[in-house]
Design a protein around this motif. Structure first.
Motif, PDB file in Angstrom:
ATOM      1  N   GLU A   1       0.830  -1.211   0.000  1.00 37.94           N
ATOM      2  CA  GLU A   1       0.000   0.000   0.000  1.00 37.94           C
ATOM      3  C   GLU A   1       0.866   1.264   0.000  1.00 37.94           C
ATOM      4  O   GLU A   1       0.559   2.248  -0.676  1.00 37.94           O
ATOM      5  CB  GLU A   1      -0.922   0.005   1.225  1.00 37.94           C
ATOM      6  N   LEU A   2       1.946   1.198   0.747  1.00 33.11           N
ATOM      7  CA  LEU A   2       2.849   2.349   0.804  1.00 33.11           C
ATOM      8  C   LEU A   2       3.377   2.650  -0.604  1.00 33.11           C
ATOM      9  O   LEU A   2       3.444   3.809  -1.028  1.00 33.11           O
ATOM     10  CB  LEU A   2       4.009   2.050   1.768  1.00 33.11           C
ATOM     11  N   HIS A   3       3.730   1.598  -1.310  1.00 34.05           N
ATOM     12  CA  HIS A   3       4.236   1.758  -2.673  1.00 34.05           C
ATOM     13  C   HIS A   3       3.204   2.478  -3.545  1.00 34.05           C
ATOM     14  O   HIS A   3       3.511   3.468  -4.225  1.00 34.05           O
ATOM     15  CB  HIS A   3       4.573   0.377  -3.253  1.00 34.05           C
ATOM     16  N   ALA A   4       1.955   2.004  -3.491  1.00 35.55           N
ATOM     17  CA  ALA A   4       0.914   2.599  -4.328  1.00 35.55           C
ATOM     18  C   ALA A   4       0.680   4.070  -3.946  1.00 35.55           C
ATOM     19  O   ALA A   4       0.557   4.948  -4.802  1.00 35.55           O
ATOM     20  CB  ALA A   4      -0.383   1.801  -4.180  1.00 35.55           C
ATOM     21  N   GLN A   5       0.658   4.331  -2.638  1.00 32.17           N
ATOM     22  CA  GLN A   5       0.385   5.695  -2.163  1.00 32.17           C
ATOM     23  C   GLN A   5       1.497   6.660  -2.558  1.00 32.17           C
ATOM     24  O   GLN A   5       1.244   7.798  -2.962  1.00 32.17           O
ATOM     25  CB  GLN A   5       0.250   5.697  -0.639  1.00 32.17           C
ATOM     26  N   VAL A   6       2.726   6.189  -2.417  1.00 24.30           N
ATOM     27  CA  VAL A   6       3.864   7.062  -2.724  1.00 24.30           C
ATOM     28  C   VAL A   6       3.925   7.325  -4.226  1.00 24.30           C
ATOM     29  O   VAL A   6       4.189   8.455  -4.662  1.00 24.30           O
ATOM     30  CB  VAL A   6       5.178   6.439  -2.184  1.00 24.30           C
ATOM     31  N   CYS A   7       3.643   6.296  -5.032  1.00 25.42           N
ATOM     32  CA  CYS A   7       3.633   6.503  -6.485  1.00 25.42           C
ATOM     33  C   CYS A   7       2.575   7.529  -6.883  1.00 25.42           C
ATOM     34  O   CYS A   7       2.806   8.411  -7.703  1.00 25.42           O
ATOM     35  CB  CYS A   7       3.376   5.181  -7.213  1.00 25.42           C
ATOM     36  N   ARG A   8       1.403   7.405  -6.275  1.00 27.57           N
ATOM     37  CA  ARG A   8       0.337   8.359  -6.580  1.00 27.57           C
ATOM     38  C   ARG A   8       0.758   9.785  -6.224  1.00 27.57           C
ATOM     39  O   ARG A   8       0.599  10.718  -7.012  1.00 27.57           O
ATOM     40  CB  ARG A   8      -0.918   8.013  -5.779  1.00 27.57           C
ATOM     41  N   MET A   9       1.292   9.925  -5.029  1.00 26.52           N
ATOM     42  CA  MET A   9       1.714  11.266  -4.592  1.00 26.52           C
ATOM     43  C   MET A   9       2.806  11.788  -5.530  1.00 26.52           C
ATOM     44  O   MET A   9       2.807  12.972  -5.897  1.00 26.52           O
ATOM     45  CB  MET A   9       2.210  11.199  -3.145  1.00 26.52           C
ATOM     46  N   ALA A  10       3.707  10.905  -5.942  1.00 23.51           N
ATOM     47  CA  ALA A  10       4.783  11.334  -6.847  1.00 23.51           C
ATOM     48  C   ALA A  10       4.191  11.805  -8.174  1.00 23.51           C
ATOM     49  O   ALA A  10       4.613  12.820  -8.741  1.00 23.51           O
ATOM     50  CB  ALA A  10       5.772  10.191  -7.064  1.00 23.51           C
ATOM     51  N   ASN A  11       3.189  11.093  -8.655  1.00 23.04           N
ATOM     52  CA  ASN A  11       2.567  11.493  -9.923  1.00 23.04           C
ATOM     53  C   ASN A  11       1.827  12.824  -9.803  1.00 23.04           C
ATOM     54  O   ASN A  11       1.832  13.632 -10.724  1.00 23.04           O
ATOM     55  CB  ASN A  11       1.624  10.387 -10.422  1.00 23.04           C
ATOM     56  N   VAL A  12       1.194  13.027  -8.656  1.00 19.56           N
ATOM     57  CA  VAL A  12       0.523  14.315  -8.433  1.00 19.56           C
ATOM     58  C   VAL A  12       1.561  15.448  -8.489  1.00 19.56           C
ATOM     59  O   VAL A  12       1.332  16.506  -9.089  1.00 19.56           O
ATOM     60  CB  VAL A  12      -0.229  14.306  -7.081  1.00 19.56           C
ATOM     61  N   LEU A  13       2.710  15.199  -7.880  1.00 19.17           N
ATOM     62  CA  LEU A  13       3.766  16.223  -7.899  1.00 19.17           C
ATOM     63  C   LEU A  13       4.299  16.417  -9.320  1.00 19.17           C
ATOM     64  O   LEU A  13       4.488  17.536  -9.790  1.00 19.17           O
ATOM     65  CB  LEU A  13       4.916  15.821  -6.966  1.00 19.17           C
ATOM     66  N   ARG A  14       4.518  15.294  -9.992  1.00 18.26           N
ATOM     67  CA  ARG A  14       5.079  15.376 -11.342  1.00 18.26           C
ATOM     68  C   ARG A  14       4.141  16.143 -12.281  1.00 18.26           C
ATOM     69  O   ARG A  14       4.588  16.944 -13.090  1.00 18.26           O
ATOM     70  CB  ARG A  14       5.338  13.974 -11.877  1.00 18.26           C
ATOM     71  N   ASN A  15       2.839  15.904 -12.106  1.00 20.27           N
ATOM     72  CA  ASN A  15       1.854  16.638 -12.913  1.00 20.27           C
ATOM     73  C   ASN A  15       1.889  18.134 -12.654  1.00 20.27           C
ATOM     74  O   ASN A  15       1.346  18.916 -13.423  1.00 20.27           O
ATOM     75  CB  ASN A  15       0.432  16.143 -12.608  1.00 20.27           C
ATOM     76  N   ARG A  16       2.474  18.518 -11.537  1.00 17.04           N
ATOM     77  CA  ARG A  16       2.577  19.948 -11.233  1.00 17.04           C
ATOM     78  C   ARG A  16       3.987  20.450 -11.493  1.00 17.04           C
ATOM     79  O   ARG A  16       4.433  21.440 -10.913  1.00 17.04           O
ATOM     80  CB  ARG A  16       2.117  20.195  -9.799  1.00 17.04           C
ATOM     81  N   GLY A  17       4.685  19.717 -12.320  1.00 22.15           N
ATOM     82  CA  GLY A  17       5.980  20.210 -12.796  1.00 22.15           C
ATOM     83  C   GLY A  17       7.163  19.913 -11.893  1.00 22.15           C
ATOM     84  O   GLY A  17       8.258  20.422 -12.116  1.00 22.15           O
ATOM     85  N   VAL A  18       6.950  19.110 -10.836  1.00 18.84           N
ATOM     86  CA  VAL A  18       8.073  18.835  -9.933  1.00 18.84           C
ATOM     87  C   VAL A  18       8.988  17.782 -10.553  1.00 18.84           C
ATOM     88  O   VAL A  18       8.532  16.719 -10.964  1.00 18.84           O
ATOM     89  CB  VAL A  18       7.558  18.341  -8.561  1.00 18.84           C
ATOM     90  N   SER A  19      10.266  18.080 -10.618  1.00 11.65           N
ATOM     91  CA  SER A  19      11.221  17.084 -11.113  1.00 11.65           C
ATOM     92  C   SER A  19      12.508  17.154 -10.308  1.00 11.65           C
ATOM     93  O   SER A  19      12.611  17.940  -9.355  1.00 11.65           O
ATOM     94  CB  SER A  19      11.471  17.280 -12.606  1.00 11.65           C
ATOM     95  N   LYS A  20      13.451  16.335 -10.686  1.00 14.83           N
ATOM     96  CA  LYS A  20      14.707  16.183  -9.947  1.00 14.83           C
ATOM     97  C   LYS A  20      15.324  17.533  -9.572  1.00 14.83           C
ATOM     98  O   LYS A  20      15.478  18.394 -10.434  1.00 14.83           O
ATOM     99  CB  LYS A  20      15.691  15.388 -10.804  1.00 14.83           C
ATOM    100  N   GLY A  21      15.658  17.679  -8.300  1.00 13.86           N
ATOM    101  CA  GLY A  21      16.327  18.893  -7.845  1.00 13.86           C
ATOM    102  C   GLY A  21      15.387  20.008  -7.379  1.00 13.86           C
ATOM    103  O   GLY A  21      15.814  20.930  -6.691  1.00 13.86           O
ATOM    104  N   ASP A  22      14.095  19.914  -7.730  1.00 13.30           N
ATOM    105  CA  ASP A  22      13.150  20.952  -7.275  1.00 13.30           C
ATOM    106  C   ASP A  22      12.909  20.817  -5.772  1.00 13.30           C
ATOM    107  O   ASP A  22      12.881  19.712  -5.246  1.00 13.30           O
ATOM    108  CB  ASP A  22      11.802  20.806  -7.998  1.00 13.30           C
TER     109      ASP A  22
END
Ligand code: PRX
Length: 648
Positions: free
Chosen positions: A111-132
């Motif tokens: 579940e942690l894996h799924a939750q973290v991936c989702r949160m990462a995708n939400v961030l990525r959709n808002r332009g967050v990438s390496k180093g931000d």
């Protein structure tokens, strides 16, 4: 051995990772050949590109540079989650215990894996990438851990601001690391009371007066109604519905920053302490395993908040890298009753418990009853962190909480050190109440006198560390010169901790507290300069000097000497007003405990405030003020003594 000693019990040694002889052998190996030692232990985490270089560090003046495993690539979220999926996907990764005792949940590694991936995708959709940089201003809910790990997964750098800090403090930290994204919750919940997190974020952004922050992601915790700015603010659950739970973990360089954490020093504004990826995770996970003698299947609970370094290294990164079950607690030790800690221990069968002396002292005040009515049979190791633990509190922890059955680890470390540096190991180290005992593997403490001369044998002095260890901070965010200046210039060639210590005949370290202008309030660091600058910003205040004084529960309290502008009257109403002012400006942890209105402060003829005298008076120890002959106006001291606030 010298002084009171509690020997290692046979039961602690049984099944422990190391006994005394093994500790000594490993310690010797770690300091005589760090490359070989850490080259081996660096493999405790998985590398996407294995390292070939181990240690490349220098404390030399003007050339301070710290790199570990520099040519390796890895990802912290991968190590804390993905690599466990095959063997422990259905094991609980996080037990969450809510503020309300009726609320708790278990989150498996899958579940942690799924939750973290989702949160990462939400961030990525808002332009967050390496180093931000991403600022987190969160309550103690699982989403705080998801957000940390989501940043790590993308190679983004999280900067957590403790939820007790004010909008102003939050604003200066958002600005300090130029975060375009802030993750928060509608409201926090602590001890039955709501904390207006989202409203504070709004206020902070308003104070920034710029369009730096592009996105605010709001986790619904209480469901309380909050203002949402269209285009900028989004509820996390709504954003999460739009994305998948698949997101690859980005391989980053070992020295890629993992997080920034602001901490107080003796001068200026809080510094952004930078920790990086590989060395930090190796060190956090290794200390978590050995210091707490963590064993497969243990339930481990650290009561810190993720807003502090203890929460980073010992709620999230160390335990999860080790595939542990880590408990995350939203509440406080005294709600709904002073039995809460021990009830949670029984409810979740906690084996390892890690808290701060201030919590122990506050519970001691309530006597043994609230402890004794619980079982606590599951407990095996009890940890302490954040400030020196006084022997009375140590004894109570050992005798009452642990019923003389549990070993105690008094762990000394700092935000800057990333992980524990001086500590007992349960199966190895004979204990002395009040002593943090011996260095962890790879740690080389050195005691120096005021002139920087290295002291040998039993002594009292300033605590330095002679050489680098993998968990060490790498720089001050955006200001490497300040990093060198703060930590490596006082005693050139050594890392200066800012702490004083005593080393006894057995080589045990006894930390005596800060020797700089930092005070430690309930295990939280506060720079006296920060409180002073807040006070002098008040329209009625001309000058202020702040010192620490011994406080029964908090360890140290904040004592403020305040000189008012001509014509202003110092009374209790103004005292209250100033306390409220500082709380609003910095946050409740900075509230002065005692305020003394002083017509003048003791200064040298060159105008420097003599803090030594102010500390003595605040300690109610004015019989030994020492030499006051260099004072410009010796008479001010009599007035200060006359009107001192700390009386028995
Ligand atoms: O003075 C030491 C004290 O806390 C300082 C570090 O504070 P911070 O960076 O906020 O990190 C706290 C949690 C790691 C140190 O310089 N300190 C921390 N642990 C101990 C301690 N003092 C004595 N004994 C300890 N176990």
């Amino acid at each position: 051995m010298e002084g009171k000693v509690v020997e290692v019990q046979a039961a602690w040694r049984e099944g422990a990772h190391v006994d005394d002889a093994q500790y000594r052998a490993m310690y010797e190996a770690s300091v005589s050949d760090p490359d070989a030692f850490w080259g081996e232990h660096g493999k405790r985490i998985d590398w996407m590109t294995p390292f070939t270089k181990v240690k490349n560090t220098s404390f030399a003046p003007g050339q301070v540079s710290i790199k570990w495993f520099e040519d390796g690539k890895t990802n912290v979220a991968y190590n804390c989650i993905d690599r466990h999926l095959e063997t422990r996907g259905d094991q609980t990764a996080i037990i969450w215990e809510g503020d309300n005792p009726d609320e708790s949940k278990h989150i498996t590694y899958r579940e942690l894996h799924a939750q973290v991936c989702r949160m990462a995708n939400v961030l990525r959709n808002r332009g967050v990438s390496k180093g931000d940089r991403v600022t987190l201003y969160m309550p103690m809910i699982p989403e705080a851990a998801y957000a940390m790990l989501a940043c790590a997964r993308l190679g983004a750098i999280h900067a957590i601001v403790f939820g007790g800090f004010s909008p102003d403090s939050l604003a200066s930290r958002i600005q300090g690391c130029t975060s375009k994204v802030v993750i928060t919750a509608d409201e926090g919940l602590r001890g039955g009371r709501k904390v207006p997190l989202k409203a504070n974020v709004d206020e902070a952004i308003k104070r920034l007066g710029s369009d730096l922050v592009e996105h605010v992601i709001v986790v619904r915790r209480t469901g309380g109604s909050v203002a949402m700015e269209p285009g900028r603010d989004v509820y996390y659950d709504e954003a999460a519905e739009q994305v998948t739970d698949h997101c690859p973990a980005e391989a980053v360089e070992a020295e890629h920053p993992l997080f920034i954490l602001y901490t107080s020093g003796s001068t200026g504004q809080p510094k952004g302490v930078v920790h990086t990826t590989g060395g930090y995770l190796v060190y956090a996970s290794m200390t978590h395993q050995y210091v707490f003698d963590y064993r497969e299947g243990d339930v481990y609970w650290c009561t810190a908040d993720v807003g502090w370094v203890t929460g980073h290294s010992y709620i999230v990164y160390g335990p999860l890298a080790n595939g542990a079950t880590t408990l995350m607690f939203e509440g406080i030790p005294t709600y709904p009753s002073t039995s809460r800690f021990w009830e949670v221990v029984d409810k979740h069968k906690v084996n390892i418990f890690y808290t701060a002396p201030t919590a122990i002292r506050s519970l001691m005040g309530g006597g043994e009853g609230p402890v004794k009515k619980t079982s606590r049979q599951s407990l095996r190791v009890l940890g302490s962190v954040g400030e020196p633990i006084n022997p009375e509190a140590w004894e109570w922890y050992y005798n009452v909480v642990g019923e003389q059955r549990c070993s105690i680890v008094d762990t000394w470390w700092q935000t800057e050190t990333g992980g524990i540096l001086i500590t007992p190991l349960p199966g190895a180290t004979a204990l002395k109440p009040g002593s943090a005992t011996r260095p962890f593997f790879g740690v080389t403490p050195e005691m120096v006198d005021a002139e920087g001369k290295v002291l040998q044998g039993p002594c009292e002095g300033n605590l330095c560390i002679a050489d680098s260890w993998p968990g060490q901070m790498r720089t001050v965010y955006g200001d490497h010169e300040r990093f060198e200046q703060t930590y490596f210039s006082t005693y050139p060639g050594k890392y200066f901790t800012g702490d004083g210590a005593r080393r006894d005949a057995d080589g045990y370290y006894w930390i005596t507290g800060r020797v700089d202008d930092v005070i430690n309030v309930s295990g939280h660091r506060m720079g006296t300069a920060e409180v002073e600058s807040s006070l002098v910003a008040h329209p009625k205040v001309a000058e202020a000097a702040v010192v620490g004084y011994p406080h029964n529960v908090k360890g140290q309290g904040i004592y403020a000497y305040v000189t008012l502008n001509d014509g202003e009257e110092g009374d209790d109403a103004l005292r209250k007003e100033l306390v409220t002012w500082v709380r609003k400006d910095i946050g409740p942890i900075a509230s002065p405990d005692l305020i003394q209105f002083a017509p003048g402060l003791p200064k040298t003829r060159s105008g420097k405030i003599m803090r030594r005298i102010l500390r003595k008076i605040a300690e109610d120890d004015f019989g030994s003020l020492g030499d006051t002959s260099t004072l410009a106006e010796p008479a001010v001291v009599d007035d200060l003594i006359e009107n001192r606030q700390n009386r028995p």
